[in-house]
Scaffold this motif. Structure first.
Motif, mmCIF file in Angstrom:
data_model
loop_
_atom_site.group_PDB
_atom_site.id
_atom_site.type_symbol
_atom_site.label_atom_id
_atom_site.label_comp_id
_atom_site.label_asym_id
_atom_site.label_seq_id
_atom_site.Cartn_x
_atom_site.Cartn_y
_atom_site.Cartn_z
ATOM 1 N N GLU A 23 -7.497 -107.052 -8.917
ATOM 2 C CA GLU A 23 -6.132 -107.041 -9.584
ATOM 3 C C GLU A 23 -4.937 -107.062 -8.464
ATOM 4 O O GLU A 23 -5.022 -105.839 -7.644
ATOM 5 C CB GLU A 23 -5.860 -106.225 -10.749
ATOM 6 C CG GLU A 23 -6.431 -106.552 -11.742
ATOM 7 C CD GLU A 23 -6.120 -105.489 -13.029
ATOM 8 O OE1 GLU A 23 -5.275 -104.785 -12.973
ATOM 9 O OE2 GLU A 23 -7.232 -105.463 -14.060
ATOM 10 N N ASP A 24 -4.253 -108.031 -8.281
ATOM 11 C CA ASP A 24 -3.246 -107.996 -6.907
ATOM 12 C C ASP A 24 -3.824 -107.447 -5.715
ATOM 13 O O ASP A 24 -3.204 -106.723 -4.940
ATOM 14 C CB ASP A 24 -2.241 -107.225 -7.466
ATOM 15 C CG ASP A 24 -1.274 -107.720 -8.734
ATOM 16 O OD1 ASP A 24 -1.195 -109.078 -8.549
ATOM 17 O OD2 ASP A 24 -0.687 -107.014 -9.411
ATOM 18 N N GLY A 25 -5.127 -107.990 -5.354
ATOM 19 C CA GLY A 25 -5.740 -107.677 -4.060
ATOM 20 C C GLY A 25 -6.372 -106.551 -4.007
ATOM 21 O O GLY A 25 -7.054 -106.160 -3.038
ATOM 22 N N GLU A 26 -6.522 -105.469 -5.108
ATOM 23 C CA GLU A 26 -7.299 -104.266 -5.105
ATOM 24 C C GLU A 26 -8.479 -104.427 -6.144
ATOM 25 O O GLU A 26 -8.559 -105.028 -7.395
ATOM 26 C CB GLU A 26 -6.391 -103.282 -5.614
ATOM 27 C CG GLU A 26 -7.154 -101.607 -5.712
ATOM 28 C CD GLU A 26 -6.167 -100.723 -6.345
ATOM 29 O OE1 GLU A 26 -6.972 -99.644 -6.676
ATOM 30 O OE2 GLU A 26 -5.092 -100.730 -6.238
ATOM 31 N N LEU A 27 -9.804 -104.087 -5.437
ATOM 32 C CA LEU A 27 -10.988 -104.215 -6.215
ATOM 33 C C LEU A 27 -10.922 -103.024 -7.558
ATOM 34 O O LEU A 27 -10.539 -101.967 -7.198
ATOM 35 C CB LEU A 27 -12.140 -103.675 -5.277
ATOM 36 C CG LEU A 27 -13.540 -104.020 -5.916
ATOM 37 C CD1 LEU A 27 -13.665 -105.311 -6.290
ATOM 38 C CD2 LEU A 27 -14.554 -103.439 -4.668
ATOM 39 N N LYS A 28 -11.169 -103.740 -8.900
ATOM 40 C CA LYS A 28 -11.220 -102.934 -9.737
ATOM 41 C C LYS A 28 -12.181 -102.849 -10.637
ATOM 42 O O LYS A 28 -12.564 -101.752 -11.208
ATOM 43 C CB LYS A 28 -10.128 -103.709 -10.767
ATOM 44 C CG LYS A 28 -8.643 -103.470 -10.306
ATOM 45 C CD LYS A 28 -8.009 -102.118 -10.338
ATOM 46 C CE LYS A 28 -6.492 -102.244 -10.012
ATOM 47 N NZ LYS A 28 -6.079 -100.681 -10.124
#
Length: 102
Positions: free
Chosen positions: A88-93
């Protein structure tokens, strides 16, 4: 409680790429550096937000934002599970096991 644990049994908190480890919270550039290019990438947009209301209805506040979601799939061959990574927006969730690779 046991049912909840079984329902999320396919979600994992880290992914090993060779001798390197990728964990939830990593940026996608870090994942690319450690795991290389994914076998497939899909993008979509989602709306996240909340609505706050006063109990008597005199105040209502809406807070919404658009979020870019990317789903990367890594295929490590027929003896290992494919891995779905959700950013999400470049961050691994989220990291999730899929079926065996090919």
């Amino acid at each position: 409680m046991a049912l909840m644990m079984l329902a999320s049994a396919d979600d994992v908190f880290a992914l090993r790429c060779g001798h390197k480890l990728v964990q939830i919270g990593a940026h996608k550039s870090e994942v690319l550096e450690r795991c290389g290019e994914p076998d497939s990438v899909e993008e979509r947009k989602a709306i996240r937000g909340s609505r706050l209301r006063h109990p008597y209805g005199s105040l209502e506040i809406d807070q919404f934002e658009e979020v870019l979601i990317e789903e990367w799939i890594y295929n490590f061959g027929p003896r290992k599970f494919q891995q779905l990574l959700e950013f999400e927006d470049g961050e691994l969730k989220k990291i999730r096991n899929l079926s065996y690779g090919y």
